[in-house]
Every structure is written in structure tokens, then in C-alpha cells.
Design a protein around this motif. Structure first.
Motif, mmCIF file in Angstrom:
data_model
loop_
_atom_site.group_PDB
_atom_site.id
_atom_site.type_symbol
_atom_site.label_atom_id
_atom_site.label_comp_id
_atom_site.label_asym_id
_atom_site.label_seq_id
_atom_site.Cartn_x
_atom_site.Cartn_y
_atom_site.Cartn_z
ATOM 1 N N ASP A 90 28.630 69.947 13.628
ATOM 2 C CA ASP A 90 29.085 70.799 12.711
ATOM 3 C C ASP A 90 29.422 72.240 13.285
ATOM 4 O OD1 ASP A 90 29.556 69.016 10.394
ATOM 5 O OD2 ASP A 90 27.418 68.586 10.431
ATOM 6 N N ASN A 147 34.470 68.546 6.539
ATOM 7 C CA ASN A 147 33.271 68.589 5.009
ATOM 8 C C ASN A 147 33.960 68.342 4.094
ATOM 9 O OD1 ASN A 147 30.937 68.738 5.711
ATOM 10 N ND2 ASN A 147 31.764 70.989 7.362
ATOM 11 N N GLY A 150 25.070 69.220 7.592
ATOM 12 C CA GLY A 150 25.629 70.010 7.832
ATOM 13 C C GLY A 150 25.200 71.429 7.659
#
Lengths: 689, 689
Positions: free
Chosen positions: B207, B218, B434
């Protein structure tokens, strides 16, 4: 009148046997001069013998058990009627296995005899080497088809009962299951173990004699590809003839129909004999073209001969000739679409090779995707040919529609003698290439052997598509045979007959869903079997390298026989659960939910089996050829990241295309025959049927 | 009397909407303090909006075209009768899409709102963070099921014609095809591109905000998993109710039967509301257990409530209650077997992880094999539950047997509100994890987020098994709906009715074989679409790293929106051919070979679709969890050769489990609905039918 065709069948079979003998002697008269090649050839021959001996021993025990079961239960439990049907079926079962085993055994003998001679022949040039490889394969092709025709005619002559043929066919299937799936596990576990330790760990060439698994790998080519493929096509061919004859016997014009079956089969064998005799590498020296053109020649001869027979023999119908021709032509078309997906001069293989440059995940994803795409044309081809033959033959009278489909299968398989010759050529020249390397015959010889080998790979795709297509049509007609057997039993039991298998009936649908899951489970068991067996062999190779002094340096001999032993023992051990699973689930579904569920079960099995067999065979072929395409200098060539990714694809594809994929055919046939044999039992004893 | 249940349906839907509003406000009152998280959350929200806007624009064009086609042709061509049926169907079609779109849009809104809050909540501990993630997902669950119940009741109240519901259902399916398959391509191309460039090429974390594809990745979680999954289950749920109502309307006791459908659906929603309200992490702090136990609570409440209704309401049958209960329980069992194959505390995941130590080829081979094995229990479960419901309900009168299967599907989907809540929880906590990393919230917070994430992965397997099972039963009942629609049309045209789809009929068999190849082709097109789209994004990432100075060092911002744009544009571009292919082949088969072929086509599609969907979902989950199992320190842990092999497996599994596998459900439903809508046309105009 039928007897004339039976006599002609024996005659043509004997001609095929004699021609095979001639080719055998022709191959044998070539000499092997290189000592190393002679030594290794002998090792391969011995290894193949070891496996065959083990396999046949295990098979004998299995056969005995089935023999007793048939005696007691099939087609009628002994307490319900006369025992004569059971005795005949049981002996026919044994006979079917023996014929198939014989063809396989002799085929391997010739293949292991030809490989060294083919390698030596390559020293003199392409023409000689090609003919040795091809004629060695042809011995197998002629024997398989000859044994099939001879055996079916013999059983019918002796018993005059097409039902007994189901026993003969089941015998052929049992052997095919052992030979194809067992041989497939053998060959791929040896191949994978040899690659993993040799190429990956030690960095030595594919056929380096220091690798203890290298002989097992070569043996595998013979037991898996030659004997296994021969048994598989023997099985399909017998099943196609059997189902056609079972259906024919219930028709109004049953004699003419049965005559047609034998007539087409014997003319197909005759056409193959002529095609084999005519095969030569032309002036351009292109072995692929030689193999393909002999297939086309055989097809043309078959079509002309059967047209003549239809014209001259009374009672033969043009509609059936057309059905049969449709089957044959659709078989060729399926083969050609397979070729499109697996030939490295076509875009698909190149796309997968290109995707490999982004990593192994993309090799797998793109190969899987194109493998899935490749199913549609073949399945549509089978669907269309069965629809056309049905429509062509339906006007002939009741039952003729299904007979038309059966004759399409007979048509598709008519040139199987030629197909097997082409197919068995592959492993012979593959072995020859290895021997040329091990015997140090020089670069030019290896280049010629390579060229022969690559032609083998190309035609293999076509013949595989062919055999899956034929299996598809055969099992449709076996479904017809199952229904007529079941109805005979139901009529005898005074129960209402089955008029069809309606999908909206939940019992049929139940069978359909369960049947569709079986080929997936079966393939998984075989692939896991290869995995496990390869791991065992890897351990053995590690042991040898660590305990035999001087092995790595080439000063000592590895114990080849240990690896062969592991491959053989493991293959048979891994095969048994998969084989039993298919037979037991069929019996379970039948005894729990009855004949309607079995109808659905067979169809589910056919549909998902065809899908998976096509997917696995084509994806495997695609990965193999992508790797070879990269190795020939594309996408960075040997040693590049793309090549490493392609090797992973190839390793995944190996058990797909050489173990699970082609074994699914046999699995479907076994299930169909078990169902037909047990139809009377299902009709009488089922929990909810 | 039916009106009472329609009124109650509206009432319970409104309660669900209000409860969803309450949960939305509850989630919103949590604040996001971390600036970085706020900034990135906003980027994700904007990205999701971009995709949704593009998707809905394209969809609007598609809808318009279908709207016009329906007006002219469906269910009857305008020149053959009154136009009112066509107008109603066309508007119902639009309404179905709008309801589904609305539920999806709001679901994404809440999901993108919840992820940052969930990450912040994790700072305070597991309990809060769990509730934020779960309740965010629950908003989606409640809206989807509320919209379904409200919409179906509304269409029926307004038109009093169950046939029009097919239009509503087709609207839902069209949207689901865009949302699920399009979202699936979006999410996986972003994921794969981010992994390939980030983890593999640059060696930065999953991430890392320097990677231009990280926001697209995402966003993908939200548009693929939240909106796509919601649309998929909306579609299944509407299809299950529609087919049950279409069949119910043709029964002798049609009013009571239709009442039952609404009663079961509204009690299912009520049970889900109660289950959602009760969900808490217990003292042991195990979020997996919390998710599972709320599922069990909902199941129990549903069974008790429907038993009470059956006891009190006149005309409700216990046999149907039992069918419905069977469906629900089989759904749970399928979910649990899925869990067995994909949970890393069970042997299968560990075996695949162990196989990875021998190389990527073994990761693929063993994962593929176990994926195949996993199909049998689920398919047998669907087969058994349809058989049981059929047998239970057949004694109730003509047509009740198929109605029983439809009610088993309604039962299996009754707790879908709960299922969606659990399923939407997954991507929310995944995003939260994330965000916690990107926002630098510290190790303890990340650990908590990890724990929440892992629970999401575990229950995902169960809910996926559930939704595939439900789709299986639904399409069986859609087959029943197709037959009753066709027969109505045939009766009108004065042609003989269809009594079933006999597999031995070559027209049916033709459809069966072609239909079976379609899901394979469809999956292949989607997977290749992901491939192509990921390659495009990789190129863009390379461009950004080479043209934006300081990006690699973290001194400059990447152009996230470029990657989102590529993902969105490409996803929709790759999806269209796949969607059109399924619709066109259905119409082709119908117009060429007629209704009987379509019956076979639908069944072939169901059987091979179920097989492939189960295989892909389970193999994908298996590879994902094997990789995680290795990452948690087994088989050499992160960075080992086994890990590298497992990463390849995971990359292969990603489009399997998140693109192709779950889209097959929708593909099957679309094909079934197109067939039902066009049944009158097939009955009148087909070349060989």
C-alpha cells in the motif's frame, strides 16, 4: 449375409496383422551400431517391461475380481435367471482386456525397437529416419485396429448377442484405465522429477545420463504415450462399434444395420493400411506435411470405399453414409481447431509466450484462458455433428436417429489406424532424439531428430482433438445403448419403460449435477497422484546423488531401475483410488436414485468430461509449444525470465495434457459401460428410483 | 389476502431502510482525525465515483437500447398483439436497474465512508473498529434486500402480472453484469498492476502511496467487492423471488403460494435486521466468530419465524417450509465445505503451501486439483436439496414440485441481508488496513486491522459458497419459469406444448453441449480482459516513474487519477464483448434451434457454470490464504522460494476468485432471463425448432 461381413472383417484384420509383421521386420532389419544407444535402448526396453509386468499383474487381480462380480451379478443376478449370459459376458470381458493388452505389449516392443534405429537412421538423413519412426508407430496402429475388429467380430460370431459385447468393451476400458491413467502418472512423475532435479537443481541437460530418472522418463514416453494411447483408442473404437451394434440389434432392419457397422469398420482399416503404405516424406522433406497428407489420403479412400459399398450393397443407406462422413469431417475440423490453439506458427502460442515475459502468473492465466476458449469449437462441432446425423437418420425409422449418431462415431473413428500410427510416431522420435543426444551422434543428427520430433508434437494436437471428439460421439451413443439395455430390463421386470431423460425431472437433474463433478474429481486425483509420485522420485534422486560416489562427475552409473520402480509402483498405487471412485460413484448413484438418475449422471459426466478434457489437452499443448517457441530464440530465448515462466507453464501443462486430459475419455467410457452393464440391477434394485 | 403480505413487505423494507439510515449516521458520527487518512479516503471516494459515473453512463446507453428492444419484441413482437405487456416489461426493466444501482451507489458511499473511520477506530481497539466495519457493510446488506423486496412488491402491486417481473429481474441482471464483471476487471487489473510494479519491480510495500496504482487498487475493493457483490446478490435475490412468483402464479393454489414467497422474503429480511442489530465481538475478541454467530442467529430466527407463519396462516404448507429450510441448511453446508478448502487452519491450504516449496508449478497444480475436488460437495449439496424439495412438494399438486425448488432457493437467499453485511465488511476492513499503513497509525493498530481483515477473508469463503449455491437453485427454478413462459406462448400459437427437455433428444443435447462451453468462454474473456488492462496500467506506471521527477524518492505525488481512469475505461471496454457474447449466443441458439435447444442450453450453462464458478472461487481463495499462511512464517516465510511460488498462485487466483468466478453467477442468470423473455419469439420463429 451378416456372416459375409464378419468373414471380411477377419480377412482384413489378418491382412492388417500381416502388414504389421512386414513393417516390424522392415524396422528390425535396420541395425544399431552405436554401443551407447544400444545399451540405453535396452535399459528403456527393460524399464518398460518392468512397468508392463507390474501393471498386468495388478490388472490380473482386478480382472479376476470383476470376472467374479460379472459372473454373479451382470447382466442379471444369478438367482434371477439363467447363468449363461453372465458366463459369456465374463469371458468376453477377459477377452477384451487380453486383446487390448496384446496390442499394447507388442506396440511397446516395436516402439522400443524403433527408437534406437530411428536415431541411427537420422545419421543418414531425414527420409530414412522418418520412415523408421512412422512404420514403428504404424505397427501399433494396425495391431490396435486389427485386434478391435477381429475381437468384436469374434465375440459376435460366437455368441450372436450384442449385449455380450458390452462385456468385451468393458474389458477394453478396464485395461485402458490402467494403461492410460497409470501410464500417464508414470510418465509425468518421471518427467517432472527428472526436470526438477536435472534442469533446475543440477543444471544438466534434459537427457543427461547422470540423472537417475532419465531412463524412467524415456520409459514413460513408451508406456504412457504408446501403450496408453493405444489402449485408449482401442477402447474408444471398441466402444463405438459396441454401442452401434447394440443399437443396431434393436432396429427393424437390424441385419443391414449391423452389416454397415462391420463394413465401415473394415473399410476404415483397409483405408488406413493403404494410407500407411503410401506415407513418405516428399521432396520438400517436411515430415509434418507427410503425416497430415497421409491422414487426408486415408480419409478420402475411406469415403470413396464406403460410398461404393453404399451404392452396391442392398439395404445400405445414403443417410447413414452421410452421418458417418459428417462424423469424420467434424473430427478433422476439431483436430484443425486444436491445431490452431497449439501450433507455434499461429497467434495463440505466441501470445502466451509473450505474456510469459510479464511473469509465470500470466503464462498460467493466458494459457488457462485460451484453453477455455478452445472448448467451444470442439463442443459445438460434436453438437452439430450429432444433431445432423440424428436428423439425417430419424426418417429411416424408429431408433435410427440414435444409430445415426453411433455411425457418426464409427465414422470419426474409422481412420483410427492412421491416427494411432501418427500418434505413436511422436514418442518414438522423441526417444530417438534423446538417444541421439546420449549416444553423441553429432549436431546434424540431433537437428534431424529435432525436426522429426517437432512434427510429432504438431500432429499430436490434431490426433488428440480427434480422439476426444470421437469419445464424445461414442458416449452419446453409449447413452442410447444404456437406455435400450435399461428398457429391456424394465420390460422383463414388468415395469414402465423409460421414454427419455427429462432434465426437468429432479432425479435426472440430481444425477446430472453429481455426474458433472466426477471428471473434475478424477482429474484432481490423477494430478495429485503425479505430484506425490514425483516427490517420491525426487527424494530417491537426492539419495542417489548423495550416496553414490562419483555420480555427479559422471564416473559412476546411477541406479536407473530404482526410479523406474518408484514410478511404476507409485503410478499404480495412485491410480487405484481414482479408478474405484468412478466405478463406485456410478454404482452408488444407480442404486440410490435409479436409472433416471444414471441417465443424468452419464450426461453430466460427458458434458463436464468433454469440457475438462479439451481444456486440459489444449492448455497443456499450448504451454508446451510456447516454451519451445521461446527456446527457439523468441521473447529472450533460453534462460530469459520469459523462458523460466514458460517452463512453469509447461510443468503445469504436463499432467494436464498427458495424464488427466486424455484419461478423462477413458473415465467417461468406463462409467458409461458400468452403467450399461448394471442397468438391469438398477432397474430392479434402487432405493428411490 | 395477498395484499396484506405486499403491505407487510413494504413495511419491513421501510424498517430496513430506516435501520440502514440509523447505522449510516452511527458510522458517520465517528470522526477521522488523521489528515493523511482523510486525504486518501477522499481520493478513494473520488475514484469510486469516477468509475461509477462511467459505468452508469455506459449502462444508460445499454439500457436504452434494451428498453427499445423490449418495447418492440418482448414478450411479444408489437405486430402480434397488444403493446401494453411490452411497455410494462420495458419500464420494469429500467426500474430493476435503478433499484440495484441505487443500492450499489449508497453501499459504496457508506463503504468509502467507513474505511477511514474503521482505521481510526482500530486505534481504540478491536471492538469499535469491528462494529464500524460491520455496520458499514450492513448498510449495504439492508439496502440491497430492502430494495429487492420493495421493488418486487411494487411491480406486482402495480401490474398484477408476474411476467413483468422477468423484466425487473433482467434489469437487475444487466446491472449486475456491469457491476460484477466490470468491477471485477477493474479491481483485479489495478491489483495485479500494483503488485507487479510495486512489490515485484520496485520492492515497495503493497500500500505504498508512491505507487500510482495504489488508489486504483483501493477503489477496486469498493467497486468490485462492495458494489459488484451487492449487485450480484440483488440480482440472485430478485431472480429467486421472480422465478418463484412466476411458477406460483401458474399453480392451482396460486394466491397462497405467492403469499408464501413474500412472507418468506420479508421474514428473512426481518431476521437479518435482528441478526445485524445483535452482532458484537464477544469477550474473546474473535471477529470471525462474531460474524459467523450472527449468521447462525439469523438462520435460527428465520426458521422460527417462518415455522410460526406456516402454523398460523391458512394455506401455508409444512412441506414448503421444509423445502425452504433444506435450501437454507444446504447453503450453510456448502459454505462450510468451502471454508474447509480455503481456511488456513485446515489441511488443504497447508498442503498447497507445502507444495509451493517445490516451485510455482506445484502451487498451481495442487491448487487446481483441490479446487476441482471442492466442486463435488457443493454440487452434490445443490443436487440433493433440489431433489428433496421436489419430492417434498410434488404431492401438493401439479407444478408444486418445481415450486418447491424455487422456495429452496428463496430459503437459501432468505438471510442474504446478513450475508451481504458480512461480505461487504471484508473490503471495508481491507481498505482500513491499507489506510492504517498509509496513515502511519502504528504497529498495534495495523495488527488489529490485520485481524479484522483476516476474519473478512475467512467469512468471504462461506458467503461465496452460499451465493453460488443459491444461484444454482435459482437457475433451476428459472428453468421452470422458462418452460412455463414457453408453454404459454406455444399454447397461444396453437402449437404442441413442451413436456420436458429430454437429453436423448439431439436438439436438447445440441443446446447442452454449446451451453456448457459458454461459461468457459465467458471466464476466459474476463481473465484475458484483466490481463490486457493490467498491462495497460503497468505501462502507465512505468511512464509516471520515468517522467515525474522525485516520485521514486517520495518527493512528488503520483497521478492516481490516470490509473483509475485506465482501470475504469479498460474494464468497461473488456466487459462489453463478454456480455454481448452471452446474450447473442443465447439468441442464436434459440432462433436457430428453438425452445428445446434453449432448455438444453440453459442446463449446460448451469452445470458447467456451477462447476467453473466453484472451482475458480475456491482455488482462488485457497491460493490467497496459502500465500498468507506462508507470510505468517511457515514454509520459510516471506521472501522464501515457497513464498515466491505462492505469490504466483495468488496472482493467478485473483482474477479467478474476484473476476471470473463470481461473474459466472450473473452470466447464468442473464442467459436464463434472456431465454425467458425471448421464449415467445423462440416459440414462433426458429429455423429448425
Amino acid at each position: 449375409m451378416l456372416n459375409i461381413f464378419l468373414t471380411l472383417s477377419f480377412l482384413v484384420s489378418v491382412i492388417a496383422f500381416l502388414f504389421a509383421l512386414y513393417l516390424y521386420l522392415w524396422v528390425r532389419k535396420h541395425k544399431v551400431e552405436n554401443k551407447e544407444i544400444e545399451r540405453i535402448s535396452l535399459l528403456i526396453k527393460k524399464g518398460a517391461d518392468t512397468f508392463i509386468k507390474r501393471e498386468y499383474k495388478l490388472l490380473a487381480a482386478f480382472e479376476l475380481a470383476v470376472f467374479i462380480l460379472i459372473l454373479i451379478f451382470f447382466p442379471q443376478p444369478v438367482w434371477k435367471g439363467s447363468i449363461s449370459g453372465n458366463v459369456l459376458t465374463a469371458f468376453a470381458y477377459i477377452l477384451g482386456s487380453i486383446f487390448s493388452a496384446l496390442a499394447g505389449k507388442i506396440g511397446i516392443l516395436v516402439a522400443t525397437l524403433s527408437n534406437g534405429r530411428c536415431a541411427e537412421g537420422a545419421k543418414k538423413g531425414l527420409k530414412d529416419a522418418f520412415l523408421i519412426g512412422f512404420r514403428g508407430g504404424a505397427v501399433m496402429g494396425l495391431l490396435v485396429v486389427g485386434c478391435c475388429l477381429f475381437g468384436v467380430a469374434l465375440v459376435l460370431l460366437l455368441t450372436n448377442d450384442t449385449g455380450v459385447l458390452l462385456g468385451f468393451s468393458f474389458g477394453a476400458s478396464s485395461l485402458a484405465l490402467f494403461a492410460k491413467a497409470g501410464g500417464g502418472i508414470f510418465t509425468k512423475s518421471a518427467d517432472v522429477a527428472a526436470d526438477l532435479t536435472g534442469k533446475v537443481e543440477l543444471g544438466i541437460a534434459e537427457d543427461d545420463p547422470r540423472n537417475p530418472a532419465v531412463i524412467a522418463d524415456n520409459v514413460g514416453d513408451n508406456v504412457g504415450d504408446v501403450a496408453g494411447m493405444g489402449a485408449d483408442l482401442f477402447d474408444s473404437n471398441v466402444a463405438a462399434m459396441t454401442s452401434a451394434l447394440v443399437i443396431a440389434s434393436s432396429l427393424s432392419g437390424s441385419v443391414a444395420a449391423m452389416e454397415m457397422v462391420f463394413c465401415y469398420a473394415l473399410l476404415g482399416l483397409l483405408a488406413s493400411i493403404l494410407g500407411i503404405a503410401a506415407a513418405r516424406v516428399g521432396k520438400d522433406g517436411n515430415p509434418t506435411r507427410a503425416l497430415n497428407s497421409s491422414t487426408y489420403v486415408t480419409t478420402a479412400i475411406f469415403l470413396i470405399l464406403t460410398a461404393a459399398a453404399t451404392y452396391f450393397v442392398e439395404g445400405f443407406s445414403w443417410n447413414i453414409w452421410l452421418s458417418s462422413a459428417t462424423g469424420l469431417i467434424v473430427g478433422l475440423i476439431i483436430g484443425l481447431t486444436t491445431d490452431y490453439f497449439t501450433d507455434d506458427t499461429k497467434p495463440v502460442v505466441r501470445k502466451v509466450a509473450h505474456a510469459s515475459a510479464s511473469g509465470a502468473a500470466f503464462t498460467i492465466l493466458s494459457g488457462t484462458s485460451y484453453g477455455f476458449v478452445s472448448c467451444l469449437p470442439a463442443m459445438a462441432g460434436i453438437a452439430v455433428s450429432s444433431l445432423i446425423s440424428y436428423q439425417l437418420c430419424a426418417p429411416l425409422g424408429e431408433g435410427y436417429a440414435i444409430f445415426g449418431i453411433a455411425m457418426a462415431a464409427v465414422g470419426m473413428l474409422s481412420i483410427v489406424g492412421m491416427i494411432i500410427s501418427n500418434d505413436a510416431y511422436g514418442p518414438i522420435v522423441d526417444n530417438a532424439r534423446g538417444l541421439a543426444e546420449m549416444g553423441g551422434l553429432g549436431e546434424e543428427t540431433i537437428r534431424i531428430a529435432d525436426e522429426l520430433d517437432s512434427a510429432g508434437n504438431t500432429v499430436k494436437a490434431v490426433t488428440k482433438g480427434f480422439s476426444i471428439g470421437a469419445a464424445g460421439l461414442t458416449v452419446i451413443s453409449l447413452l442410447g445403448a444404456f437406455m435400450s439395455e435399461t428398457n429391456a430390463a424394465l420390460a422383463e421386470a414388468g415395469k414402465p419403460l423409460i421414454t427419455g431423460f427429462d432434465i426437468m425431472n429432479p432425479t435426472v437433474f440430481f444425477g446430472l449435477l453429481v455426474g458433472a463433478a466426477i471428471p473434475a474429481l478424477f482429474s484432481a486425483m490423477l494430478i495429485l497422484g503425479v505430484d506425490k509420485n514425483a516427490q517420491r522420485m525426487v527424494e530417491e534422486i537426492h539419495r542417489q546423488f548423495s550416496t553414490i560416489p562419483g555420480l555427479k562427475e559422471g564416473n559412476a552409473q546411477p541406479e536407473y531401475s530404482q526410479c523406474i520402480d518408484i514410478a511404476a509402483k507409485g503410478a499404480l498405487k495412485e491410480l487405484i483410488p481414482a479408478g474405484l471412485m468412478t466405478i463406485i460413484t456410478t454404482l452408488l448413484v444407480g442404486f440410490i436414485a435409479g436409472p433416471l438418475a444414471i441417465g443424468g449422471f452419464l450426461v453430466g459426466n460427458i458434458v463436464s468430461g468433454l469440457l475438462l478434457a479439451l481444456f486440459m489437452s489444449n492448455a497443456g499443448g499450448l504451454w508446451d509449444n510456447s516454451k519451445k517457441y521461446i527456446e527457439s530464440g523468441n521473447e529472450g530465448g533460453k534462460g530469459s525470465d520469459a523462458h523460466k515462466a514458460a517452463v512453469i507453464g509447461d510443468t503445469v501443462g504436463d499432467p494436464y495434457k498427458d495424464t488427466a486430459g486424455p484419461s478423462i475419455n477413458t473415465q467417461i467410457t468406463v462409467v458409461s459401460l458400468v452403467a450399461s452393464l448394471a442397468s438391469a440391477l438398477f432397474a430392479s434394485f434402487s432405493l428411490f428410483g
